[in-house]
Scaffold this motif. Structure first.
Motif, PDB file in Angstrom:
ATOM      1  N   UNK A   1       0.834  -1.205   0.000  1.00 24.18           N
ATOM      2  CA  UNK A   1       0.000   0.000   0.000  1.00 24.18           C
ATOM      3  C   UNK A   1       0.866   1.251   0.000  1.00 24.18           C
ATOM      4  N   UNK A   2       0.284   2.359  -0.423  1.00 19.06           N
ATOM      5  CA  UNK A   2       1.024   3.620  -0.415  1.00 19.06           C
ATOM      6  C   UNK A   2       1.380   3.999   1.022  1.00 19.06           C
ATOM      7  N   UNK A   3       2.459   4.757   1.167  1.00 16.73           N
ATOM      8  CA  UNK A   3       2.968   5.112   2.493  1.00 16.73           C
ATOM      9  C   UNK A   3       3.411   6.566   2.450  1.00 16.73           C
ATOM     10  N   UNK A   4       2.478   7.509   2.663  1.00 16.48           N
ATOM     11  CA  UNK A   4       2.811   8.941   2.562  1.00 16.48           C
ATOM     12  C   UNK A   4       3.946   9.361   3.496  1.00 16.48           C
ATOM     13  N   UNK A   5       4.067   8.675   4.649  1.00 13.39           N
ATOM     14  CA  UNK A   5       5.148   9.037   5.577  1.00 13.39           C
ATOM     15  C   UNK A   5       6.513   8.676   4.993  1.00 13.39           C
ATOM     16  N   UNK A   6       6.520   7.712   4.090  1.00 14.98           N
ATOM     17  CA  UNK A   6       7.761   7.310   3.442  1.00 14.98           C
ATOM     18  C   UNK A   6       8.019   8.165   2.201  1.00 14.98           C
ATOM     19  N   UNK A   7       6.949   8.435   1.472  1.00 13.94           N
ATOM     20  CA  UNK A   7       7.076   9.253   0.262  1.00 13.94           C
ATOM     21  C   UNK A   7       5.723   9.894  -0.018  1.00 13.94           C
ATOM     22  N   UNK A   8       5.692  11.235   0.035  1.00 12.30           N
ATOM     23  CA  UNK A   8       4.470  11.998  -0.227  1.00 12.30           C
ATOM     24  C   UNK A   8       4.487  12.421  -1.694  1.00 12.30           C
ATOM     25  N   UNK A   9       3.842  11.597  -2.534  1.00 18.42           N
ATOM     26  CA  UNK A   9       3.873  11.847  -3.970  1.00 18.42           C
ATOM     27  C   UNK A   9       3.268  13.175  -4.358  1.00 18.42           C
ATOM     28  N   UNK A  10       2.179  13.592  -3.666  1.00 22.62           N
ATOM     29  CA  UNK A  10       1.512  14.832  -4.014  1.00 22.62           C
ATOM     30  C   UNK A  10       2.423  16.036  -3.781  1.00 22.62           C
TER      31      UNK A  10
END
Length: 912
Positions: free
Chosen positions: A6-15
């Motif tokens: 699953x996506x992991x914004x804490x690891x990489x915030x694509x937006x």
């Protein structure tokens, strides 16, 4: 074979990343920082206790996100497809792993080369370790067909960006319907695994194992996954449960094993700061600390950590073997309907493999858990044990309990296995792999996977034990008789070889318990033998061998076996020819199986000499030992015969020998004495120093003989010169004549542990030594060669022990210190600065540890008595050998000085 991460914004915030990229932030810096921060976050999570099973796929997801954006940013090709392949294709990416990608081009798409080059350069610039290939569909088909590795990488590929239709066409064109049908694929991957295991000597139990490629490593798990994917179309290993090829518990074992290895590999990559899959000594101690291990009284933290590692990979090896056996039956022999051949009411042979006749066999007849191995010995035509039967053995091996071990049928079967004329090594190893040996001999379970953190023991204790058994068995096999002719001759006359095999099984079984492992192991061995119906004499013989399995090697390597008293003392300890034969074979095999690289022709010759001398003493009778003068007369008689044959007049011989001491005739053979005497007789004063070299001397190495005036620093100069020539001194004999000359003999081997036989090299040694010894007043400088990598991670405190040998009028110095280049040249330098004369030396290297014995005198040839000389030597050696604080023990009167026992000698063991 990993689930979608699953996506992991804490690891990489694509937006936020996309906004910054559109806002004009420098792309390379933005990408590089995102990768660096992501890796830092993953490392922090790992430190906080998050499993690598969660982090490895997340790092692959992070790189996915960056690669897709880099592809869009660089726009290398509108017609191509960007694919993840190999481990990255599986969605697995460790901190230091290469990012393996393939750019797939349509036919005629080679014009995109410039754009692709810029794309790859961009990936390197942002800090990714990229392994890349550029192929068309035709390339993929051609290379997959030629190379199973390429086919495997493409089988595990994922589409990251670009043309889905092109990627799908590649998958179809290289799939099992077109290339590498599952049968061919399995056979090729199986052969690939066999070759890979052979590179690691078919054992995961090496000092510095490879987590990925070694037996039981991650590649073995991947092997199972590849076959499952190709043959069954499985997406995960758990899919094999539904196909009936794995039980739930077996799948859990595989998953837990992989998670453990992933944790170790993740930590190793983080610690090394790069891709590193070898558990090098450089990292083992810090990894043990990181995983929470602490030193115990008899077990270092690093040894506990490595034992856990070895036990995990052994379990994975067992599962790998069973699953590949299942695949072999399902894939290679699926069409074989040959009727089974009944062997007895419990077992039959099907398709060349042993299997039970009924699934309840082990439940009804527990002793059949041992009968399996006896039948495999008695039917060498069998290719192995069927996987379903292996699974049943794993399921029912808990029946091997105290009651089982008391069963007369089980005891009889075990002894029958040990008495078989063939297959003992194979079946004991199989018994160990299946977990039966550790159940039947519980103490063996305690040494399973047990390592010793040193360079001497190349294998874990259980692996070393089985290697020892294998080496003993080779003595009994005619086709190997040329390897060790004397050992094979002795082996063939042993009345009961099984006693030797039992001694091998028990010789190190008590390591790690504390106390003397030889004594404790002897007690275990005697009890086992008595319980298995051996006579009192046989049980005592096995126990004696275990108790004394280090006696012969220590006598040969630590004592002067040219001394008749040493031989007579050893003969009294041995007692008779039977004990000597068994002990000699056990000793040779033990040394070779402890660390094959430390076995050489010198050790072979040394042990053979001790065996021969002891046999002679026993034949003469312990009540009538040969004295010094009798031995001297016998040696001189044989030497005269040889010199007479060379045409040397007896008066010339007498004139030369008149200056020689008794020590000389005790320490050299008649052949060596004749060689020296003939050369000295021809030498003129201007020929001195006389240097003679016998490339293949009678003592198993290259003999270097020096005859010159006994002035200056002859030993120090010689040791220093031989060190500069990268030669290892195995033995040194220094004899001073009554006329002021010295007869020095050195046995040397090259860096590979072999005699020096190349003519040019021999001439170089002689020339360099003559040049060095021309100026005997010049004080040679000690060696400054750096330590090899492996030696840097071990610290051995220098210990000195002195005693006076009243009988031979020498002071005996025992030196224990860390091995290093030029060690003897440093010792020679210390002797020179303290006015000490060397008379004899016994050189022993045990891995990273040197245990050398020097027979020394003062400058007048007397035992050392001046305390100032002892202090001088202590200070000089302390300074030259590391300055860690030399421990000085001074004793007197003992023939041999007493040292704290090493781990190999027993005593209160640290590591066993």
């Amino acid at each position: 074979m990993c689930p979608q991460t699953p996506s992991d914004p804490a690891l990489f915030d694509g937006q936020s990343f996309d906004i910054a990229l559109k806002g004009g932030t420098a792309p390379i810096a933005l990408f590089r920082n995102a990768l660096k921060e992501g890796d830092r976050t993953l490392a922090q999570r790992f430190t906080e206790g998050v499993s690598a099973a969660d982090l490895v796929p997340r790092r692959a997801w992070l790189v996915d996100e960056l690669l897709r954006r880099a592809w869009r940013l660089c726009e290398p090709s509108t017609e191509a497809a960007l694919c993840a392949v190999g481990g990255y294709g599986r969605g697995e990416l460790h901190p230091g792993s290469d990012v393996d990608i393939m750019v797939l081009l349509p036919e005629g798409g080679e014009t995109a080369a410039e754009g692709l080059e810029q794309f790859i350069t961009f990936l390197w610039d942002i800090g990714l370790e990229v392994g890349h290939s550029v192929r068309t569909l035709a390339d993929c088909v051609r290379e997959s067909e030629a190379d199973i590795t390429v086919a495997t990488n493409l089988m595990e590929s994922r589409l990251l960006a670009g043309k889905p239709a092109l990627y799908q066409a590649m998958r179809e064109d290289t799939g099992p319907a077109r290339l590498w049908a599952s049968r061919d694929f399995f056979r090729a991957k199986w052969e690939e695994q066999l070759a890979r295991h052979a590179k690691y000597e078919d054992t995961a139990y090496n000092l510095e194992p490879n987590i990925k490629e070694g037996p039981g490593g991650l590649r073995d798990i991947q092997m199972v996954g590849w076959v499952a994917k190709r043959h069954f179309g499985a997406e995960t290993l758990h899919d094999l449960v539904g196909h009936g090829f794995l039980t739930e518990s077996e799948h859990q074992s595989l998953a837990k094993g992989q998670e453990y290895l992933w944790n170790v590999r993740f930590a190793l990559h983080t610690l090394a700061g790069r891709r590193e899959d070898r558990l090098l000594f450089d990292h083992q101690i810090r990894l043990a600390e990181q995983f929470g291990y602490q030193d115990q009284e008899h077990n270092l933290a690093v040894e506990q950590f490595m034992q856990r590692y070895f036990r995990v990979v052994m379990g994975l090896s067992r599962l790998n073997e069973m699953l590949l056996q299942l695949f072999q039956e399902a894939i290679l022999y699926a069409d074989d309907d040959e009727a089974p051949v009944v062997l007895n009411k419990r077992f039959q042979a099907r398709r060349g493999f042993l299997e039970v006749t009924h699934s309840n066999v082990f439940k009804r007849y527990p002793f059949a858990l041992l009968e399996v191995f006896l039948l495999m010995q008695q039917h060498p035509e069998l290719k192995g044990v069927r996987a379903s039967t292996i699974r049943l053995i794993r399921q029912y091996r808990n029946l091997v309990d105290a009651r089982f071990r008391r069963d007369l049928r089980a005891r009889s079967l075990f002894m029958e296995i040990m008495r078989q004329p063939q297959g003992i090594t194979h079946e004991m190893r199989r018994m160990h792999r299946y977990g039966v040996l550790a159940r039947y001999i519980p103490a063996f379970g305690q040494i399973t996977g047990r390592m010793q953190y040193d360079l001497f023991h190349a294998y874990t204790v259980d692996s070393h034990t089985l290697m020892l058994l294998r080496n003993l068995r080779r003595f009994a096999i005619p086709k190997h008789a040329h390897e060790f002719p004397l050992c094979s001759t002795i082996m063939n006359r042993l009345p009961k070889p099984e006693l030797l095999y039992l001694a091998a099984l028990f010789h190190d079984i008590a390591k790690g318990r504390g106390g003397d492992h030889s004594v404790l192991g002897a007690e275990d061995a005697y009890t086992f033998c008595a319980e298995h119906g051996l006579s009192s004499y046989d049980a005592r013989l096995v126990a004696w061998l275990v108790r004394n399995h280090l006696l012969m090697s220590m006598t040969a390597q630590r004592k002067d076996i040219a001394d008749p008293q040493v031989i007579n003392d050893f003969a009294r300890q041995v007692g008779d020819h039977i004990h000597l034969d068994y002990l000699y074979l056990l000793t040779v095999s033990d040394i070779r199986s402890t660390n094959p690289s430390l076995w050489n022709s010198w050790k072979d010759s040394l042990l053979a000499e001790l065996y021969s001398s002891t046999k002679r003493a026993l034949r003469r009778g312990l009540g009538d030992p040969m004295g010094d003068q009798e031995l001297i007369r016998e040696t001189q008689t044989h030497a005269r015969h040889r010199l007479r044959a060379r045409g040397l007049h007896h008066m010339t011989v007498r004139s030369i020998w008149r200056r020689f001491t008794d020590d000389y005739f005790l320490r050299y053979s008649a052949e060596e004495i004749a060689w020296h005497t003939a050369a000295i007789a021809k030498a003129r004063p201007q020929d001195l120093p006389l240097v003679l070299i016998n490339p293949r001397g009678p003592r198993g190495g290259t003999e270097v003989f020096v005859y010159t005036r006994d002035v200056g620093h002859v030993f120090a100069l010689t040791a220093s010169t031989l060190d500069q020539l990268n030669l290892d001194i195995q033995d040194a004999r220094i004899i001073t004549t009554d006329g002021g000359y010295t007869l020095d003999s050195y046995l040397v081997l090259d860096e590979q542990g072999e005699p020096v036989t190349e003519r040019g090299r021999v001439e170089e040694i002689a020339l360099r030594l003559r040049d060095a010894l021309q100026d005997t007043e010049r004080l040679p400088q000690p060696s400054t060669r750096p330590l090899p990598r492996r030696l840097r991670h071990f610290r051995t405190a220098t210990q000195l022990s002195f005693s006076n040998d009243v009988r031979s009028h020498h002071t005996v110095l025992e030196l224990i210190t860390g091995d290093r280049p030029g060690l003897l040249s440093r010792v020679g330098y210390a002797f020179t600065t303290c006015d000490i004369r060397l008379k004899n030396a016994k050189i022993t290297t045990i891995g990273e540890r040197a245990e050398d014995v020097f027979f020394i005198t003062d400058d007048a040839g007397r035992p050392i008595s001046d305390p100032r000389q002892f202090e001088c030597l202590r200070g000089a050696l302390d300074e030259l050998l590391g300055g860690e604080g030399t421990q000085l023990t001074s004793q007197s009167g003992a023939h041999q000085p007493a040292l704290p026992p090493t781990a190999e000698e027993g005593g209160d063991e640290r590591t066993g």
